[in-house]
Design a protein around this motif. Structure first.
Motif, PDB file in Angstrom:
ATOM      1  N   VAL A 149       0.048  -1.242  -0.598  1.00 55.30           N
ATOM      2  CA  VAL A 149      -0.597  -0.820   0.647  1.00 55.30           C
ATOM      3  C   VAL A 149      -2.069  -1.221   0.612  1.00 55.30           C
ATOM      4  CG1 VAL A 149      -1.162   1.113   2.147  1.00 55.30           C
ATOM      5  CG2 VAL A 149       0.995   1.118   0.872  1.00 55.30           C
ATOM      6  N   THR A 150      -2.479  -2.034   1.574  1.00 58.24           N
ATOM      7  CA  THR A 150      -3.877  -2.421   1.729  1.00 58.24           C
ATOM      8  C   THR A 150      -4.271  -2.201   3.181  1.00 58.24           C
ATOM      9  OG1 THR A 150      -3.418  -4.734   2.312  1.00 58.24           O
ATOM     10  CG2 THR A 150      -3.559  -4.201  -0.038  1.00 58.24           C
ATOM     11  N   GLU A 151      -5.530  -2.411   3.480  1.00 55.27           N
ATOM     12  CA  GLU A 151      -5.968  -2.190   4.856  1.00 55.27           C
ATOM     13  C   GLU A 151      -5.311  -3.173   5.818  1.00 55.27           C
ATOM     14  OE1 GLU A 151     -10.048  -4.163   5.795  1.00 55.27           O
ATOM     15  OE2 GLU A 151     -10.230  -3.267   3.812  1.00 55.27           O
ATOM     16  N   ILE A 152      -4.895  -4.330   5.319  1.00 51.71           N
ATOM     17  CA  ILE A 152      -4.277  -5.337   6.180  1.00 51.71           C
ATOM     18  C   ILE A 152      -2.871  -4.925   6.593  1.00 51.71           C
ATOM     19  CG2 ILE A 152      -3.442  -7.721   6.272  1.00 51.71           C
ATOM     20  CD1 ILE A 152      -5.741  -8.487   4.438  1.00 51.71           C
ATOM     21  N   LYS A 191       9.612   1.074  10.051  1.00 49.36           N
ATOM     22  CA  LYS A 191      10.186  -0.104   9.404  1.00 49.36           C
ATOM     23  C   LYS A 191       9.698  -0.233   7.974  1.00 49.36           C
ATOM     24  CE  LYS A 191      11.173  -4.927   9.947  1.00 49.36           C
ATOM     25  NZ  LYS A 191      12.004  -5.683  10.762  1.00 49.36           N
ATOM     26  N   GLY A 192       8.413   0.075   7.759  1.00 51.13           N
ATOM     27  CA  GLY A 192       7.873   0.028   6.410  1.00 51.13           C
ATOM     28  C   GLY A 192       8.539   1.039   5.496  1.00 51.13           C
ATOM     29  N   GLN A 193       8.773   2.229   5.996  1.00 50.11           N
ATOM     30  CA  GLN A 193       9.428   3.259   5.205  1.00 50.11           C
ATOM     31  C   GLN A 193      10.870   2.868   4.873  1.00 50.11           C
ATOM     32  OE1 GLN A 193       7.688   5.973   3.871  1.00 50.11           O
ATOM     33  NE2 GLN A 193       6.119   4.584   4.661  1.00 50.11           N
ATOM     34  N   GLU A 194      11.488   2.139   5.792  1.00 49.42           N
ATOM     35  CA  GLU A 194      12.837   1.634   5.530  1.00 49.42           C
ATOM     36  C   GLU A 194      12.799   0.618   4.393  1.00 49.42           C
ATOM     37  OE1 GLU A 194      16.167  -1.054   7.862  1.00 49.42           O
ATOM     38  OE2 GLU A 194      14.778   0.175   9.025  1.00 49.42           O
ATOM     39  N   MET A 195      11.768  -0.240   4.388  1.00 45.31           N
ATOM     40  CA  MET A 195      11.606  -1.214   3.308  1.00 45.31           C
ATOM     41  C   MET A 195      11.403  -0.520   1.971  1.00 45.31           C
ATOM     42  SD  MET A 195       9.132  -4.029   5.086  1.00 45.31           S
ATOM     43  CE  MET A 195       8.636  -4.582   3.481  1.00 45.31           C
ATOM     44  N   LYS A 196      10.664   0.566   1.973  1.00 43.67           N
ATOM     45  CA  LYS A 196      10.389   1.278   0.729  1.00 43.67           C
ATOM     46  C   LYS A 196      11.668   1.754   0.067  1.00 43.67           C
ATOM     47  CE  LYS A 196       8.103   5.232   0.910  1.00 43.67           C
ATOM     48  NZ  LYS A 196       6.945   6.155   1.019  1.00 43.67           N
ATOM     49  N   ARG A 197      12.659   2.083   0.863  1.00 43.61           N
ATOM     50  CA  ARG A 197      13.920   2.570   0.308  1.00 43.61           C
ATOM     51  C   ARG A 197      14.689   1.475  -0.426  1.00 43.61           C
ATOM     52  NH1 ARG A 197      13.726   5.833   5.039  1.00 43.61           N
ATOM     53  NH2 ARG A 197      14.872   4.297   6.281  1.00 43.61           N
ATOM     54  N   THR A 198      14.322   0.207  -0.227  1.00 45.90           N
ATOM     55  CA  THR A 198      14.996  -0.894  -0.929  1.00 45.90           C
ATOM     56  C   THR A 198      14.363  -1.170  -2.292  1.00 45.90           C
ATOM     57  OG1 THR A 198      13.595  -2.678  -0.023  1.00 45.90           O
ATOM     58  CG2 THR A 198      15.471  -1.940   1.316  1.00 45.90           C
ATOM     59  N   ILE A 199      13.247  -0.517  -2.589  1.00 51.93           N
ATOM     60  CA  ILE A 199      12.562  -0.713  -3.872  1.00 51.93           C
ATOM     61  C   ILE A 199      13.136   0.281  -4.875  1.00 51.93           C
ATOM     62  CG2 ILE A 199      10.342  -0.643  -5.057  1.00 51.93           C
ATOM     63  CD1 ILE A 199       9.023  -1.252  -2.330  1.00 51.93           C
ATOM     64  N   PRO A 200      13.672  -0.176  -5.997  1.00 53.02           N
ATOM     65  CA  PRO A 200      14.309   0.728  -6.951  1.00 53.02           C
ATOM     66  C   PRO A 200      13.438   1.903  -7.382  1.00 53.02           C
ATOM     67  CG  PRO A 200      14.923  -1.510  -7.478  1.00 53.02           C
ATOM     68  CD  PRO A 200      13.914  -1.600  -6.362  1.00 53.02           C
ATOM     69  N   MET A 201      12.119   1.701  -7.536  1.00 56.57           N
ATOM     70  CA  MET A 201      11.244   2.802  -7.920  1.00 56.57           C
ATOM     71  C   MET A 201      10.959   3.745  -6.763  1.00 56.57           C
ATOM     72  SD  MET A 201       8.399   1.481 -10.626  1.00 56.57           S
ATOM     73  CE  MET A 201       8.869   1.010 -12.291  1.00 56.57           C
ATOM     74  N   GLY A 202      11.350   3.358  -5.548  1.00 56.35           N
ATOM     75  CA  GLY A 202      11.219   4.241  -4.407  1.00 56.35           C
ATOM     76  C   GLY A 202       9.812   4.417  -3.868  1.00 56.35           C
ATOM     77  N   ARG A 203       8.915   3.497  -4.182  1.00 54.88           N
ATOM     78  CA  ARG A 203       7.540   3.605  -3.675  1.00 54.88           C
ATOM     79  C   ARG A 203       6.885   2.238  -3.617  1.00 54.88           C
ATOM     80  NH1 ARG A 203       3.654   2.908  -7.597  1.00 54.88           N
ATOM     81  NH2 ARG A 203       4.269   3.198  -9.786  1.00 54.88           N
ATOM     82  N   PHE A 204       5.797   2.147  -2.842  1.00 54.26           N
ATOM     83  CA  PHE A 204       4.974   0.953  -2.841  1.00 54.26           C
ATOM     84  C   PHE A 204       4.014   1.010  -4.027  1.00 54.26           C
ATOM     85  CE2 PHE A 204       5.658   1.435   1.913  1.00 54.26           C
ATOM     86  CZ  PHE A 204       6.622   0.441   1.976  1.00 54.26           C
ATOM     87  N   GLY A 205       3.387  -0.123  -4.332  1.00 55.65           N
ATOM     88  CA  GLY A 205       2.465  -0.172  -5.448  1.00 55.65           C
ATOM     89  C   GLY A 205       1.207   0.640  -5.205  1.00 55.65           C
ATOM     90  N   ASN A 206       0.704   1.267  -6.269  1.00 58.38           N
ATOM     91  CA  ASN A 206      -0.559   1.980  -6.217  1.00 58.38           C
ATOM     92  C   ASN A 206      -1.713   1.063  -6.611  1.00 58.38           C
ATOM     93  OD1 ASN A 206       0.698   4.458  -5.571  1.00 58.38           O
ATOM     94  ND2 ASN A 206       1.120   4.853  -7.737  1.00 58.38           N
ATOM     95  N   ASP A 207      -2.931   1.480  -6.317  1.00 51.76           N
ATOM     96  CA  ASP A 207      -4.110   0.662  -6.600  1.00 51.76           C
ATOM     97  C   ASP A 207      -4.176   0.201  -8.044  1.00 51.76           C
ATOM     98  OD1 ASP A 207      -4.930   0.863  -3.992  1.00 51.76           O
ATOM     99  OD2 ASP A 207      -6.470   2.377  -4.363  1.00 51.76           O
TER     100      ASP A 207
END
Length: 257
Positions: free
Chosen positions: A195-198, A207-223
């Motif tokens: 997740v960045t400002e862009i 739609k983004g939350q739907e994409m997150k569910r396809t990631i095995p760790m269940g989250r987007f990357g942290n800083d």
């Protein structure tokens, strides 16, 4: 050797492109926090100046130069100013780039060329110049390129970006092969969704939350999820690593297999 010494960048000089925001700003802060003197490169000078102040407040050292990575004269000035202030750059992080969201049949030639130029051509020319200067100065160095999970698995509407990032992976291998015996290591980091400002608005949408569910760790990357990969590739900890691409995506590529 203790980890603190293994990852210590004291005495190293780093250039980070695309340093005004997002991953580039984080990369610059991490390098400075671990002892490197850092040149920040981007087009938004006011943001670079603010980042220099934050780095200084945290005890690091950084200066900034305004430059478009596609401007070859500006590129040379960035290297020259780095050398004048700190000496030869021994770490180069090629992070500048742009994404796109246009379907292939709707993409204009100008947009295709823009993405390929920013995301691939600039990586080659900055790496070429950085390596030339390292060799001329007789120093060993590390080049770290920012690739993407989309170099390995694509989705709709990202043809130019995916092709460019796949090119970065292959370019990393090609440069590493030619430069290894000269003491210059070339590697890449392939982030997944961060997740960045862009992209914040999109990734926080339905739609983004739907994409997150396809990631095995269940989250987007942290800083801080790329800090370790960056330090490994930039420091003596990665002294025997070259031509590698470290994928940091929460298992997304594995799920695509």
């Amino acid at each position: 050797m203790k980890a603190e010494a293994l990852f210590d960048l004291t005495g190293e000089v780093a250039i980070v492109t695309g340093a005004s925001s997002g991953l580039g700003a984080r990369f610059a802060q991490v390098l400075a926090a671990n002892g490197a003197r850092v040149m920040l490169v981007a087009r938004r000078k006011n943001r670079l100046d603010a980042l220099c102040e934050r780095i200084a407040a945290d005890g690091g050292t950084a200066i900034a130069v305004e430059a478009d990575v596609l401007d070859r004269a500006a590129m040379l000035r960035a290297f020259d100013q780095t050398e004048a202030a700190f000496g030869t750059a021994t770490i180069l992080v090629n992070n500048a780039g742009a994404a796109q969201g246009v379907r292939a049949l709707d993409m204009k030639e100008e947009e295709w060329r823009r993405i390929l130029s920013l995301d691939l051509d600039s990586v080659f020319f900055w790496s070429q110049e950085g390596a030339r200067r390292m060799l001329a100065a007789g120093v060993k160095g590390s080049i770290v390129n920012t690739a993407s999970v989309l170099a390995f698995g694509v989705s709709k509407g990202v043809a130019a970006y995916a092709v460019a990032k796949a090119g970065v992976v292959q370019l990393t291998k090609a440069l590493s092969l030619e430069l290894a015996f000269k003491g210059v290591r070339v590697n890449a980091i392939a982030p997944g969704w961060f997740v960045t400002e862009i992209n914040r608005a999109f990734l926080e949408s339905a739609k983004g939350q739907e994409m997150k569910r396809t990631i095995p760790m269940g989250r987007f990357g942290n800083d801080d999820d790329l800090d370790g990969a960056l330090l490994l590739l930039a420091s003596r900890a990665g002294a025997y690593i070259t031509g590698a691409t470290i994928v940091a995506d929460g298992g997304q590529v594995v799920a695509l297999d």
